[in-house]
Design a protein around this motif. Structure first.
Motif, PDB file in Angstrom:
ATOM      1  N   VAL A  57      23.685  14.566 -16.324  1.00 30.83           N
ATOM      2  CA  VAL A  57      23.772  13.300 -16.730  1.00 30.83           C
ATOM      3  C   VAL A  57      22.497  12.306 -16.550  1.00 30.83           C
ATOM      4  CG1 VAL A  57      25.136  11.385 -17.210  1.00 30.83           C
ATOM      5  CG2 VAL A  57      26.428  13.311 -16.723  1.00 30.83           C
ATOM      6  N   VAL A  58      21.916  12.014 -17.356  1.00 29.52           N
ATOM      7  CA  VAL A  58      20.766  11.083 -16.924  1.00 29.52           C
ATOM      8  C   VAL A  58      20.715   9.850 -17.740  1.00 29.52           C
ATOM      9  CG1 VAL A  58      19.146  13.260 -16.439  1.00 29.52           C
ATOM     10  CG2 VAL A  58      19.243  12.537 -18.871  1.00 29.52           C
ATOM     11  N   ASN A  59      20.041   8.959 -17.201  1.00 30.77           N
ATOM     12  CA  ASN A  59      19.930   7.431 -17.750  1.00 30.77           C
ATOM     13  C   ASN A  59      18.731   7.471 -18.534  1.00 30.77           C
ATOM     14  OD1 ASN A  59      17.867   7.111 -16.116  1.00 30.77           O
ATOM     15  ND2 ASN A  59      19.143   5.606 -14.802  1.00 30.77           N
ATOM     16  N   ASP A  60      18.468   6.363 -19.243  1.00 34.16           N
ATOM     17  CA  ASP A  60      17.068   6.437 -20.346  1.00 34.16           C
ATOM     18  C   ASP A  60      15.981   6.431 -19.470  1.00 34.16           C
ATOM     19  OD1 ASP A  60      17.552   4.061 -18.840  1.00 34.16           O
ATOM     20  OD2 ASP A  60      17.374   2.717 -20.670  1.00 34.16           O
ATOM     21  N   LYS A  61      15.775   6.684 -18.105  1.00 33.45           N
ATOM     22  CA  LYS A  61      14.639   6.744 -17.585  1.00 33.45           C
ATOM     23  C   LYS A  61      14.507   8.118 -16.589  1.00 33.45           C
ATOM     24  CE  LYS A  61      14.756   2.052 -15.775  1.00 33.45           C
ATOM     25  NZ  LYS A  61      15.263   0.992 -14.678  1.00 33.45           N
ATOM     26  N   GLU A  62      15.421   8.857 -17.139  1.00 27.94           N
ATOM     27  CA  GLU A  62      15.385  10.319 -16.819  1.00 27.94           C
ATOM     28  C   GLU A  62      15.868  10.537 -15.311  1.00 27.94           C
ATOM     29  OE1 GLU A  62      15.211  13.062 -18.669  1.00 27.94           O
ATOM     30  OE2 GLU A  62      15.178  11.724 -20.316  1.00 27.94           O
ATOM     31  N   GLU A  63      16.557   9.616 -14.774  1.00 26.84           N
ATOM     32  CA  GLU A  63      17.080   9.680 -13.504  1.00 26.84           C
ATOM     33  C   GLU A  63      18.360  10.281 -13.736  1.00 26.84           C
ATOM     34  OE1 GLU A  63      14.855   5.655 -11.724  1.00 26.84           O
ATOM     35  OE2 GLU A  63      16.591   5.568 -12.686  1.00 26.84           O
ATOM     36  N   LEU A  64      18.738  11.090 -12.685  1.00 29.10           N
ATOM     37  CA  LEU A  64      19.895  11.746 -12.344  1.00 29.10           C
ATOM     38  C   LEU A  64      21.074  10.816 -12.039  1.00 29.10           C
ATOM     39  CD1 LEU A  64      21.322  14.806 -12.630  1.00 29.10           C
ATOM     40  CD2 LEU A  64      21.095  14.915 -10.317  1.00 29.10           C
ATOM     41  N   VAL A  65      21.984  10.761 -12.657  1.00 30.10           N
ATOM     42  CA  VAL A  65      23.203   9.651 -12.429  1.00 30.10           C
ATOM     43  C   VAL A  65      24.423  10.550 -12.244  1.00 30.10           C
ATOM     44  CG1 VAL A  65      22.202   7.647 -13.391  1.00 30.10           C
ATOM     45  CG2 VAL A  65      23.716   9.345 -14.799  1.00 30.10           C
ATOM     46  N   GLY A  66      24.626  11.715 -12.474  1.00 29.31           N
ATOM     47  CA  GLY A  66      25.779  12.348 -12.593  1.00 29.31           C
ATOM     48  C   GLY A  66      25.645  13.989 -12.956  1.00 29.31           C
ATOM     49  N   ILE A  67      26.657  14.687 -12.774  1.00 36.52           N
ATOM     50  CA  ILE A  67      26.861  16.080 -13.369  1.00 36.52           C
ATOM     51  C   ILE A  67      28.313  15.991 -14.201  1.00 36.52           C
ATOM     52  CG2 ILE A  67      27.300  18.459 -12.803  1.00 36.52           C
ATOM     53  CD1 ILE A  67      24.744  17.878 -12.594  1.00 36.52           C
ATOM     54  N   PHE A  95      34.160  10.327 -16.445  1.00 33.74           N
ATOM     55  CA  PHE A  95      34.639  11.658 -15.792  1.00 33.74           C
ATOM     56  C   PHE A  95      33.826  12.402 -14.972  1.00 33.74           C
ATOM     57  CE2 PHE A  95      37.235  10.814 -19.779  1.00 33.74           C
ATOM     58  CZ  PHE A  95      38.520  10.841 -18.942  1.00 33.74           C
ATOM     59  N   MET A  96      32.336  12.120 -15.109  1.00 37.21           N
ATOM     60  CA  MET A  96      31.299  12.798 -14.130  1.00 37.21           C
ATOM     61  C   MET A  96      31.654  12.825 -13.008  1.00 37.21           C
ATOM     62  SD  MET A  96      27.892  10.362 -15.026  1.00 37.21           S
ATOM     63  CE  MET A  96      27.883   8.930 -14.042  1.00 37.21           C
ATOM     64  N   THR A  97      30.865  13.740 -12.207  1.00 38.09           N
ATOM     65  CA  THR A  97      30.705  13.903 -10.752  1.00 38.09           C
ATOM     66  C   THR A  97      29.637  12.903 -10.770  1.00 38.09           C
ATOM     67  OG1 THR A  97      31.841  15.982 -10.640  1.00 38.09           O
ATOM     68  CG2 THR A  97      30.665  15.138  -8.884  1.00 38.09           C
ATOM     69  N   LYS A  98      29.655  11.938  -9.742  1.00 36.32           N
ATOM     70  CA  LYS A  98      28.612  10.925  -9.240  1.00 36.32           C
ATOM     71  C   LYS A  98      27.681  11.210  -8.069  1.00 36.32           C
ATOM     72  CE  LYS A  98      30.505   7.077 -12.125  1.00 36.32           C
ATOM     73  NZ  LYS A  98      31.542   6.144 -11.822  1.00 36.32           N
ATOM     74  N   GLU A  99      28.204  11.903  -7.217  1.00 36.49           N
ATOM     75  CA  GLU A  99      27.793  12.363  -5.950  1.00 36.49           C
ATOM     76  C   GLU A  99      27.256  13.806  -6.089  1.00 36.49           C
ATOM     77  OE1 GLU A  99      27.313  10.285  -3.242  1.00 36.49           O
ATOM     78  OE2 GLU A  99      28.250   8.682  -4.491  1.00 36.49           O
ATOM     79  N   VAL A 100      25.850  13.902  -6.433  1.00 37.68           N
ATOM     80  CA  VAL A 100      25.466  15.193  -6.843  1.00 37.68           C
ATOM     81  C   VAL A 100      24.570  15.646  -5.758  1.00 37.68           C
ATOM     82  CG1 VAL A 100      24.113  16.282  -8.779  1.00 37.68           C
ATOM     83  CG2 VAL A 100      25.632  14.557  -9.209  1.00 37.68           C
ATOM     84  N   GLU A 101      24.674  17.089  -5.283  1.00 33.17           N
ATOM     85  CA  GLU A 101      23.729  17.612  -4.325  1.00 33.17           C
ATOM     86  C   GLU A 101      22.488  18.093  -5.155  1.00 33.17           C
ATOM     87  OE1 GLU A 101      23.715  21.246  -1.063  1.00 33.17           O
ATOM     88  OE2 GLU A 101      25.504  20.764  -2.245  1.00 33.17           O
ATOM     89  N   THR A 102      21.248  17.643  -4.688  1.00 30.06           N
ATOM     90  CA  THR A 102      19.882  18.033  -5.577  1.00 30.06           C
ATOM     91  C   THR A 102      19.319  18.764  -4.503  1.00 30.06           C
ATOM     92  OG1 THR A 102      18.865  15.896  -4.801  1.00 30.06           O
ATOM     93  CG2 THR A 102      20.287  15.932  -7.007  1.00 30.06           C
ATOM     94  N   ILE A 103      18.094  19.191  -5.155  1.00 30.23           N
ATOM     95  CA  ILE A 103      17.029  20.155  -4.308  1.00 30.23           C
ATOM     96  C   ILE A 103      15.634  19.544  -4.817  1.00 30.23           C
ATOM     97  CG2 ILE A 103      16.805  22.142  -5.811  1.00 30.23           C
ATOM     98  CD1 ILE A 103      16.897  23.669  -3.022  1.00 30.23           C
ATOM     99  N   PRO A 104      14.705  19.374  -3.886  1.00 30.03           N
ATOM    100  CA  PRO A 104      13.398  18.880  -4.311  1.00 30.03           C
ATOM    101  C   PRO A 104      12.460  19.836  -5.049  1.00 30.03           C
ATOM    102  CG  PRO A 104      13.854  18.250  -1.957  1.00 30.03           C
ATOM    103  CD  PRO A 104      15.024  19.203  -2.329  1.00 30.03           C
ATOM    104  N   HIS A 105      11.535  19.644  -6.001  1.00 31.72           N
ATOM    105  CA  HIS A 105      11.076  20.778  -6.647  1.00 31.72           C
ATOM    106  C   HIS A 105      10.024  21.653  -5.601  1.00 31.72           C
ATOM    107  CE1 HIS A 105       6.844  18.912  -6.594  1.00 31.72           C
ATOM    108  NE2 HIS A 105       7.610  17.742  -5.951  1.00 31.72           N
TER     109      HIS A 105
END
Length: 153
Positions: A57-67, A95-105
């Motif tokens: 789930v991304v906002n209008d700035k393409e920032e990840l805000v959830g899954i 309903f989305m999960t807001k705390e998302v584990e990510t990985i750098p590119h």
């Protein structure tokens, strides 16, 4: 009498390793994404249409805000039945999960394998400068390892 070599001393050959080792080289770049304002009903329809079980789930700035995942949708379905109400047009944000584990590119696939081994995640969103640029799955890491199996690690 021993056979003598007339080739002379051989120059040491330095092996160059140029196989792709980074997450960004093996990640999925074209993703189905969702916005926090989308209805959960629309998300479920897109899951079926694209044959996926979740998405970022991304906002209008393409920032990840959830899954949002099928499991999150199950919560909506369960609540609808419990309260004897149809599935409403409630937003993904609820309903989305807001705390998302990510990985750098720029993480190596070996470090990504370690992250997958230590967690129960099947896929991770990939971020670059805070923006979502892709997703890597356990399968992507396995495929990358198979491609590298002919190389020396």
């Amino acid at each position: 009498m021993a056979i003598k070599s007339f080739q002379g001393a051989r120059e040491k050959v330095k092996k160059e390793y140029n196989a792709p080792l980074l997450v960004e080289d093996h990640m999925m770049k074209s993703l189905v994404t969702f916005s926090p304002e989308q209805s959960i009903l629309e998300v479920m329809e897109l899951f079926i249409k694209h044959r996926i079980s979740g998405g970022p789930v991304v906002n209008d700035k393409e920032e990840l805000v959830g899954i949002i995942s099928e499991a999150d949708c199950m919560k909506q379905i369960s609540e609808s039945r419990y309260f004897n109400m149809p599935i409403l047009d409630k937003s993904v944000e609820r309903f989305m999960t807001k705390e998302v584990e990510t990985i750098p590119h720029d993480t190596s696939i070996f470090d990504a394998a370690s992250v997958f081994y230590k967690s129960n995640r099947r896929r991770l969103p990939v971020l670059q400068k805070g923006k979502l640029v892709g997703q890597i799955s356990r399968k992507d890491v396995v495929v990358a390892a198979l491609k590298l199996s002919s190389q020396n690690w």
